[in-house]
Design an enzyme around this catalytic site. Structure first.
Site, short mmCIF file in Angstrom:
data_model
loop_
_atom_site.label_atom_id
_atom_site.label_comp_id
_atom_site.label_asym_id
_atom_site.label_seq_id
_atom_site.Cartn_x
_atom_site.Cartn_y
_atom_site.Cartn_z
N CYS A 2 0.86 -1.24 0.09
CA CYS A 2 0.00 0.02 0.11
C CYS A 2 0.92 1.17 0.02
O CYS A 2 2.23 1.25 0.46
CB CYS A 2 -0.93 0.07 1.17
SG CYS A 2 -1.95 -1.48 1.36
N GLY A 28 -0.30 0.64 -5.07
CA GLY A 28 -1.61 -0.22 -4.89
C GLY A 28 -2.41 0.59 -5.89
O GLY A 28 -2.72 1.68 -5.99
N ASN A 102 0.37 0.76 6.03
CA ASN A 102 1.21 -0.10 4.96
C ASN A 102 1.96 -0.98 5.69
O ASN A 102 2.62 -0.80 6.64
CB ASN A 102 2.16 0.86 4.26
CG ASN A 102 2.91 0.24 3.35
OD1 ASN A 102 4.11 0.39 2.90
ND2 ASN A 102 2.66 -0.81 2.73
N GLY A 103 1.79 -2.33 5.27
CA GLY A 103 2.61 -3.46 6.12
C GLY A 103 1.69 -4.44 6.48
O GLY A 103 0.30 -4.56 5.85
#
Ligand code: 5GP
Ligand code: MG
Length: 461
Positions: A2, A28, A102-103
């Site tokens: 993302c 993304g 994000n992750g």
């Protein structure tokens, strides 16, 4: 994977976030969203598709205020549902919250089970929602300490940007798997996944957030909150440098283009070959192929063209050609390839499906020899920290040895960059997470260990 952005203290923050998301679109393409706060009211707009498809002028004009958080999403299983689109929003005792992540958390199912037992009602299947519940439930007495407390329960990979009313919080997990940079524009601030998102706003790069750092931005001031518990060593994801980040970005204080060129140079030293032309699989391998050409002295050629307009909405007509998927995206330049010995460089080999088609296409236009060179080692292990790798069974490097892969792809020779060669090429930014290549996972895989998640790998952002 993302892309995330946060804007603080800049007029028309949503429009700024929109521009940044445009620059982060490569991180993304499945969904996009922006949440803005104007001092009294929070407004949100999210949808499936590209940034340009989700937003129009009217939607942006509605998102008033000088605080905004934005997100672009890339995911597969469990991810298509719009309830998983971010930023996630919630109203809790201290204000309106918007969260972009994000992750990939490696203990979110464990945390989620406990929260559900305690009565929490989840609205999505996204791992990020766990954090929202942890913040809302925290017994600490200020938002700052609630955020800090909630984050200390998370394990795995998280770069997070969050707003609570007009305060923006930004954090990187203690190992710093995912990038996050701070920029300044006038008296306001921007936080984003990559520097290309600052460039588009004309914002000045200030610094990278440190692994484990949590900051709050409010009224033009950046405050360091207590850092998350330190770990033995940071582990930024080396695959960001190999493939994910844009080459015009600088992450972890290093230029992505320079890293990729160095991968290409080292690859040429490790796997030299006599050939007439070096070409890239565009665009992700352009920098590595240039590095290979520079080091080997073999001329760089534009032998493959990429169509940039193959979008999500493309209708696949009935067709018999087995290479159709790759052919839609790439076309060889016959004049460059016919009768030549060519080196074709890609940044990574994942399933091998695109590569196999490309090799057939090159042979089809008269390539005399095809030498495949990969700017990273074989991808053998699933990623639990946010890169959408296929499961182990689908990874060509996890089941086949090099001679078998050569035969499978139909190439004359194949050469991968070694793990040591890759790590040494970017030593100044390390140590890195190399789990997808080495199988060494720096952060504990708690959900897998507890039997809650598959060891084959997660498939969400
Ligand atoms: P393959 O030949 O293994 O099917 O595909 C390799 C290509 O996939 C490379 O050109 C590489 O740039 C690209 N790639 C590597 N990782 C990812 C990823 O996570 N997502 C997407 N869409 N492409 C990737
Ligand atoms: Mg590629």
């Amino acid at each position: 994977m993302c892309g995330i952005v946060g804007i603080s203290g800049i007029e028309s923050a949503a429009s700024q976030a929109y521009l940044s998301l445009y620059a982060l679109q490569h991180r993304g393409q499945e969904a996009a969203g922006i949440v803005a706060f104007d001092g009294t009211k929070t407004r949100s707009h999210k949808g499936r598709g590209l940034v340009s498809e989700v937003f129009d002028a009217e939607a942006l004009a509605r998102l008033r205020g000088d605080t905004a958080v934005g997100h672009v999403r890339y995911s597969t299983a469990g991810g298509q549902d719009i309830s998983n689109a971010q930023p996630l929003t919630a109203r809790f005792s201290r204000g309106d919250l918007a969260l972009a992540h994000n992750g990939n958390l490696t203990n979110h199912l464990d945390l989620r089970n406990r929260l559900v037992e305690e009565g929490a009602i989840f609205r999505s299947s996204a791992d990020s929602e766990t954090l929202v519940h942890l913040i809302a439930k925290s017994r600490h007495d200020t938002v700052d300490t609630q955020v800090d407390d909630a984050m200390s329960h998370l394990e795995g990979a998280f770069s997070i940007i969050m707003s609570v009313d007009s305060a923006i919080y930004a954090a990187r997990d203690p190992r710093g798997f995912r990038p996050l940079v701070l920029g300044r524009k006038g008296s306001g601030y921007v936080v984003a996944s990559e520097t290309c998102a600052l460039d588009i706003l004309g914002a000045e790069y200030v610094r990278d957030l440190e692994p484990g750092e949590v900051i709050r931005i409010l009224h033009g001031e950046v405050t360091n909150l207590r850092s998350l518990k330190p770990t033995d060593r940071p582990a930024p994801c080396i695959f960001e440098l190999v493939y994910f980040a844009r080459p015009d970005s600088s992450i972890w204080d290093a230029s992505v283009d320079r890293a990729r060129r160095e991968f290409g140079r080292q690859l040429a030293r490790e796997h030299p070959v006599e050939a007439d032309a070096v070409m890239a699989v565009p665009d992700s391998a352009n920098s590595a192929a240039l590095g290979f050409a520079e080091e080997s002295g073999i001329p760089f050629e534009l032998g493959l063209l990429r169509n940039h307009y193959v979008g999500r909405t493309f209708i696949k007509p009935l067709q018999e050609d087995r290479d159709f998927g790759a052919r839609m995206k790439y076309n060889p330049v016959k004049e460059v390839i016919d009768g030549k010995r060519v080196v074709i460089v890609d940044d990574s080999l994942v399933r091998g499906t695109t590569s196999r088609s490309l090799v057939r296409m090159l042979r089809g236009v008269g390539a005399k020899e095809v030498h495949f060179r990969i700017g990273s080692p074989p991808v053998r292990w699933p990623c639990f920290y946010g890169i959408d790798m296929p499961t182990r069974a689908e990874l060509i490097g996890s089941s086949l040895e090099i001679p078998e892969i050569e035969a499978e792809l139909g190439v004359d020779t194949l050469g991968y960059l070694s793990l040591e060669g890759m790590v040494d090429a970017v030593a100044q930014g390390g140590p890195y997470c190399t789990a997808c290549f080495s199988g060494e996972y720096p952060a504990p895989l708690i959900d897998v260990e507890k039997g809650l998640a598959s060891p084959e790998g997660p498939r969400r952002c």
